[in-house]
Design a protein around this motif. Structure first.
Motif, PDB file in Angstrom:
ATOM      1  N   ALA A 169      43.730  48.151  31.506  1.00 23.23           N
ATOM      2  CA  ALA A 169      44.971  47.867  32.241  1.00 23.23           C
ATOM      3  C   ALA A 169      44.671  47.190  33.573  1.00 23.23           C
ATOM      4  CB  ALA A 169      45.753  49.165  32.468  1.00 23.23           C
ATOM      5  N   LEU A 170      43.591  47.634  34.249  1.00 22.36           N
ATOM      6  CA  LEU A 170      43.212  47.012  35.511  1.00 22.36           C
ATOM      7  C   LEU A 170      42.781  45.558  35.285  1.00 22.36           C
ATOM      8  CD1 LEU A 170      42.736  47.117  38.533  1.00 22.36           C
ATOM      9  CD2 LEU A 170      40.489  48.153  38.093  1.00 22.36           C
ATOM     10  N   GLU A 171      42.038  45.327  34.223  1.00 21.25           N
ATOM     11  CA  GLU A 171      41.623  43.955  33.913  1.00 21.25           C
ATOM     12  C   GLU A 171      42.841  43.073  33.652  1.00 21.25           C
ATOM     13  OE1 GLU A 171      38.275  41.781  31.177  1.00 21.25           O
ATOM     14  OE2 GLU A 171      39.500  43.333  30.203  1.00 21.25           O
ATOM     15  N   HIS A 172      43.802  43.592  32.923  1.00 20.00           N
ATOM     16  CA  HIS A 172      45.030  42.844  32.642  1.00 20.00           C
ATOM     17  C   HIS A 172      45.743  42.474  33.944  1.00 20.00           C
ATOM     18  CE1 HIS A 172      48.724  41.652  30.575  1.00 20.00           C
ATOM     19  NE2 HIS A 172      49.378  42.360  31.481  1.00 20.00           N
ATOM     20  N   SER A 173      45.836  43.420  34.870  1.00 21.56           N
ATOM     21  CA  SER A 173      46.507  43.146  36.151  1.00 21.56           C
ATOM     22  C   SER A 173      45.753  42.116  36.977  1.00 21.56           C
ATOM     23  CB  SER A 173      46.668  44.442  36.956  1.00 21.56           C
ATOM     24  OG  SER A 173      47.557  45.333  36.309  1.00 21.56           O
ATOM     25  N   LEU A 174      44.413  42.194  36.941  1.00 20.07           N
ATOM     26  CA  LEU A 174      43.611  41.218  37.696  1.00 20.07           C
ATOM     27  C   LEU A 174      43.789  39.808  37.143  1.00 20.07           C
ATOM     28  CD1 LEU A 174      40.218  43.153  38.124  1.00 20.07           C
ATOM     29  CD2 LEU A 174      42.090  42.941  39.773  1.00 20.07           C
ATOM     30  N   VAL A 175      43.865  39.699  35.839  1.00 21.44           N
ATOM     31  CA  VAL A 175      43.966  38.377  35.206  1.00 21.44           C
ATOM     32  C   VAL A 175      45.367  37.793  35.320  1.00 21.44           C
ATOM     33  CG1 VAL A 175      43.831  37.158  32.985  1.00 21.44           C
ATOM     34  CG2 VAL A 175      42.062  38.822  33.616  1.00 21.44           C
ATOM     35  N   THR A 176      46.387  38.645  35.092  1.00 19.98           N
ATOM     36  CA  THR A 176      47.771  38.141  35.010  1.00 19.98           C
ATOM     37  C   THR A 176      48.564  38.289  36.300  1.00 19.98           C
ATOM     38  OG1 THR A 176      48.657  40.277  34.273  1.00 19.98           O
ATOM     39  CG2 THR A 176      47.800  38.776  32.574  1.00 19.98           C
ATOM     40  N   GLY A 177      48.130  39.187  37.168  1.00 20.64           N
ATOM     41  CA  GLY A 177      48.907  39.465  38.369  1.00 20.64           C
ATOM     42  C   GLY A 177      50.007  40.480  38.147  1.00 20.64           C
ATOM     43  N   ASP A 178      50.111  41.033  36.925  1.00 18.81           N
ATOM     44  CA  ASP A 178      51.117  42.064  36.650  1.00 18.81           C
ATOM     45  C   ASP A 178      50.810  43.321  37.451  1.00 18.81           C
ATOM     46  OD1 ASP A 178      52.278  40.349  34.878  1.00 18.81           O
ATOM     47  OD2 ASP A 178      51.543  41.361  33.062  1.00 18.81           O
ATOM     48  N   GLU A 179      51.866  44.081  37.736  1.00 19.98           N
ATOM     49  CA  GLU A 179      51.706  45.312  38.516  1.00 19.98           C
ATOM     50  C   GLU A 179      50.809  46.312  37.773  1.00 19.98           C
ATOM     51  OE1 GLU A 179      54.423  48.949  40.413  1.00 19.98           O
ATOM     52  OE2 GLU A 179      55.355  47.355  39.220  1.00 19.98           O
ATOM     53  N   PHE A 180      49.896  46.940  38.525  1.00 24.83           N
ATOM     54  CA  PHE A 180      49.034  47.985  37.964  1.00 24.83           C
ATOM     55  C   PHE A 180      49.733  49.319  38.187  1.00 24.83           C
ATOM     56  CE2 PHE A 180      45.392  50.998  38.279  1.00 24.83           C
ATOM     57  CZ  PHE A 180      44.888  50.816  36.996  1.00 24.83           C
ATOM     58  N   LYS A 181      50.065  50.028  37.085  1.00 23.74           N
ATOM     59  CA  LYS A 181      50.904  51.219  37.179  1.00 23.74           C
ATOM     60  C   LYS A 181      50.150  52.528  36.959  1.00 23.74           C
ATOM     61  CE  LYS A 181      55.045  48.738  35.671  1.00 23.74           C
ATOM     62  NZ  LYS A 181      56.151  48.688  34.679  1.00 23.74           N
ATOM     63  N   LYS A 182      48.855  52.445  36.731  1.00 21.54           N
ATOM     64  CA  LYS A 182      48.099  53.680  36.484  1.00 21.54           C
ATOM     65  C   LYS A 182      47.601  54.285  37.797  1.00 21.54           C
ATOM     66  CE  LYS A 182      46.761  52.583  31.739  1.00 21.54           C
ATOM     67  NZ  LYS A 182      47.547  53.668  31.139  1.00 21.54           N
ATOM     68  N   ALA A 183      47.135  55.540  37.731  1.00 25.20           N
ATOM     69  CA  ALA A 183      46.724  56.275  38.932  1.00 25.20           C
ATOM     70  C   ALA A 183      45.509  55.628  39.587  1.00 25.20           C
ATOM     71  CB  ALA A 183      46.410  57.723  38.578  1.00 25.20           C
ATOM     72  N   THR A 184      45.614  55.419  40.898  1.00 28.43           N
ATOM     73  CA  THR A 184      44.465  54.926  41.661  1.00 28.43           C
ATOM     74  C   THR A 184      43.738  56.064  42.374  1.00 28.43           C
ATOM     75  OG1 THR A 184      45.877  54.477  43.580  1.00 28.43           O
ATOM     76  CG2 THR A 184      45.554  52.672  42.013  1.00 28.43           C
ATOM     77  N   ASN A 185      44.401  57.206  42.492  1.00 27.97           N
ATOM     78  CA  ASN A 185      43.804  58.396  43.109  1.00 27.97           C
ATOM     79  C   ASN A 185      43.118  59.217  42.023  1.00 27.97           C
ATOM     80  OD1 ASN A 185      43.315  60.970  44.250  1.00 27.97           O
ATOM     81  ND2 ASN A 185      45.001  60.720  45.690  1.00 27.97           N
ATOM     82  N   PRO A 186      41.801  59.481  42.129  1.00 23.68           N
ATOM     83  CA  PRO A 186      41.092  60.226  41.078  1.00 23.68           C
ATOM     84  C   PRO A 186      41.583  61.650  40.895  1.00 23.68           C
ATOM     85  CG  PRO A 186      39.715  60.023  43.028  1.00 23.68           C
ATOM     86  CD  PRO A 186      40.900  59.121  43.243  1.00 23.68           C
ATOM     87  N   HIS A 187      42.291  62.183  41.892  1.00 25.73           N
ATOM     88  CA  HIS A 187      42.791  63.549  41.804  1.00 25.73           C
ATOM     89  C   HIS A 187      44.169  63.621  41.142  1.00 25.73           C
ATOM     90  CE1 HIS A 187      39.475  64.771  44.359  1.00 25.73           C
ATOM     91  NE2 HIS A 187      39.819  63.830  45.213  1.00 25.73           N
ATOM     92  N   LEU A 188      44.768  62.458  40.862  1.00 26.74           N
ATOM     93  CA  LEU A 188      46.120  62.437  40.328  1.00 26.74           C
ATOM     94  C   LEU A 188      46.219  61.944  38.892  1.00 26.74           C
ATOM     95  CD1 LEU A 188      48.149  61.185  43.440  1.00 26.74           C
ATOM     96  CD2 LEU A 188      47.760  63.525  42.656  1.00 26.74           C
ATOM     97  N   CYS A 189      45.119  61.468  38.329  1.00 26.30           N
ATOM     98  CA  CYS A 189      45.161  61.131  36.899  1.00 26.30           C
ATOM     99  C   CYS A 189      45.102  62.441  36.117  1.00 26.30           C
ATOM    100  CB  CYS A 189      44.023  60.189  36.516  1.00 26.30           C
ATOM    101  SG  CYS A 189      42.389  60.968  36.442  1.00 26.30           S
ATOM    102  N   ALA A 190      45.409  62.387  34.822  1.00 36.34           N
ATOM    103  CA  ALA A 190      45.464  63.613  34.014  1.00 36.34           C
ATOM    104  C   ALA A 190      44.127  64.351  34.032  1.00 36.34           C
ATOM    105  CB  ALA A 190      45.870  63.272  32.580  1.00 36.34           C
ATOM    106  N   PHE A 191      43.015  63.605  33.951  1.00 37.65           N
ATOM    107  CA  PHE A 191      41.705  64.249  33.979  1.00 37.65           C
ATOM    108  C   PHE A 191      41.435  64.868  35.340  1.00 37.65           C
ATOM    109  CE2 PHE A 191      37.116  64.006  34.943  1.00 37.65           C
ATOM    110  CZ  PHE A 191      36.639  64.858  33.958  1.00 37.65           C
TER     111      PHE A 191
END
Length: 272
Positions: free
Chosen positions: A103-125
Motif C-alpha cells: 500500500a505504501l508503494e502504491h501511494s509513493l508511485v500514484t500519489g494516492d492517500e496512504f490510509k494505513k497506520a504509521t504509528n507502530p503502536h496503533l496497527c493491529a499487531f
C-alpha cells in the motif's frame, strides 16, 4: 482445595516437574512419575466407560491404563487452544505487513492517500504486541526481536511520503522502500515464521505416567517446563490466588523467595 490435606502440613521437600497453563503454573512431585513420553508415542484409543461416556486408554508395561487430559480435569483453558489462536493471529498480522508495504508503494508511485497506520503502536499487531507477555522462554526470546524492525517499518511511511511529494525525490523514495522490503520486512517475516514454528512445537502434547498408591494412569499435558527443587520453606498452605483452580487435586502452593507461584498437585487426588 483438599482441606483435609491442609490440616496436616505435608512433607513437600523434593523434586517437582513444573508446567503451566494460560492462567497458572503447576508442580507435580517427581517421585510419583513413572515415565514421560509424547502423545503420538502411546497411541491412545477410546473405550466405552459406562455412565461416564468415552474414556481414553493406552498400553503401559503390557497393561491398559487410563489417560486423562489435565486441562479438562481441572476445567482450565488449554495452552493448545491459545497456541493455535496465536498461530492464526500471527499469520494475519504477517500478511498485514506485506499489504502495508504494498500500500505504501502504491501511494509513493500514484500519489494516492496512504490510509494505513504509521504509528507502530496503533496497527493491529502493535496493539497486541504492546500487551502480550510470552511465558515460554523460547517464544519470549523471539518476540522481543520484533520491536526494532516493526518500529522501523512503520517509520518509513512519513519519511518516504514526504520525499515522494517532491517529484525529484520520488524515485529515491521507491528505491529506499525496495531496500527495506528486502531487509527490514524480510527480517520481520522471518520472525513471524520463527514464532509460528515455536508455537507449533508447543502444540505437541506430552504424557506423564503417574503412580499413586496402587493406581497407575497417564495425564496429557500441553507441554512441560523444568524440574525444580522445593523444601518446607517454600510451602504455602493457602494463597489469595487459590481461585485459579477449582478442583480437589491440589493441597497448597510452592514459592521460592517471592518468585513464581506453583500449585502443588496431589497425584492421589488428581483424577478423583
Amino acid at each position: 482445595m483438599n482441606h483435609s490435606a491442609v490440616a496436616a502440613t505435608p512433607d513437600v521437600a523434593g523434586s517437582y516437574l513444573t508446567f503451566h497453563l494460560p492462567r497458572a503454573k503447576y508442580a507435580l512431585p517427581v517421585d510419583a512419575i513413572q515415565y514421560i513420553t509424547t502423545l503420538d508415542a502411546i497411541d491412545p484409543h477410546d473405550v466405552p466407560s459406562g455412565n461416564r461416556g468415552i474414556r481414553r486408554m493406552f498400553t503401559y508395561e503390557r497393561t491398559q491404563i487410563p489417560l486423562f487430559n489435565f486441562s479438562a480435569l481441572i476445567g482450565a483453558g488449554s495452552q493448545q487452544d491459545e497456541c493455535q489462536q496465536l498461530i492464526d493471529m500471527l499469520g494475519q498480522r504477517r500478511q498485514d505487513h506485506i499489504d502495508w508495504i504494498e500500500a505504501l508503494e502504491h501511494s509513493l508511485v500514484t500519489g494516492d492517500e496512504f490510509k494505513k497506520a504509521t504509528n507502530p503502536h496503533l496497527c493491529a499487531f502493535g496493539l497486541w504486541y504492546d500487551k502480550y507477555k510470552a511465558y515460554d522462554e523460547e517464544l519470549h526470546a523471539i518476540m522481543v526481536q520484533f520491536d526494532e524492525p516493526h518500529k522501523r517499518i512503520h517509520s518509513l511511511a512519513e519519511t518516504l511520503l514526504k520525499m515522494s511529494a517532491d517529484e525529484d525525490k520520488k524515485e529515491e523514495a521507491i528505491r529506499i522502500l525496495n531496500n527495506e522490503r528486502h531487509s527490514t520486512l524480510k527480517l520481520l517475516l522471518r520472525l513471524f515464521g520463527q514464532a509460528r514454528s515455536r508455537l507449533e512445537e508447543m502444540l505437541k502434547p506430552v504424557v506423564v505416567i503417574l503412580r499413586a498408591g496402587k493406581r497407575t494412569y497417564g495425564i496429557e499435558l500441553d507441554s512441560i517446563d523444568q524440574i525444580m527443587e522445593f523444601d518446607q520453606r517454600h510451602w504455602l498452605a493457602d494463597h489469595a490466588d487459590s481461585q485459579a483452580v477449582d478442583h480437589a487435586c491440589y493441597d497448597g502452593f510452592l514459592q521460592k523467595d517471592e518468585g513464581e507461584l506453583f500449585i502443588r498437585l496431589d497425584p492421589s487426588q488428581l483424577t478423583r
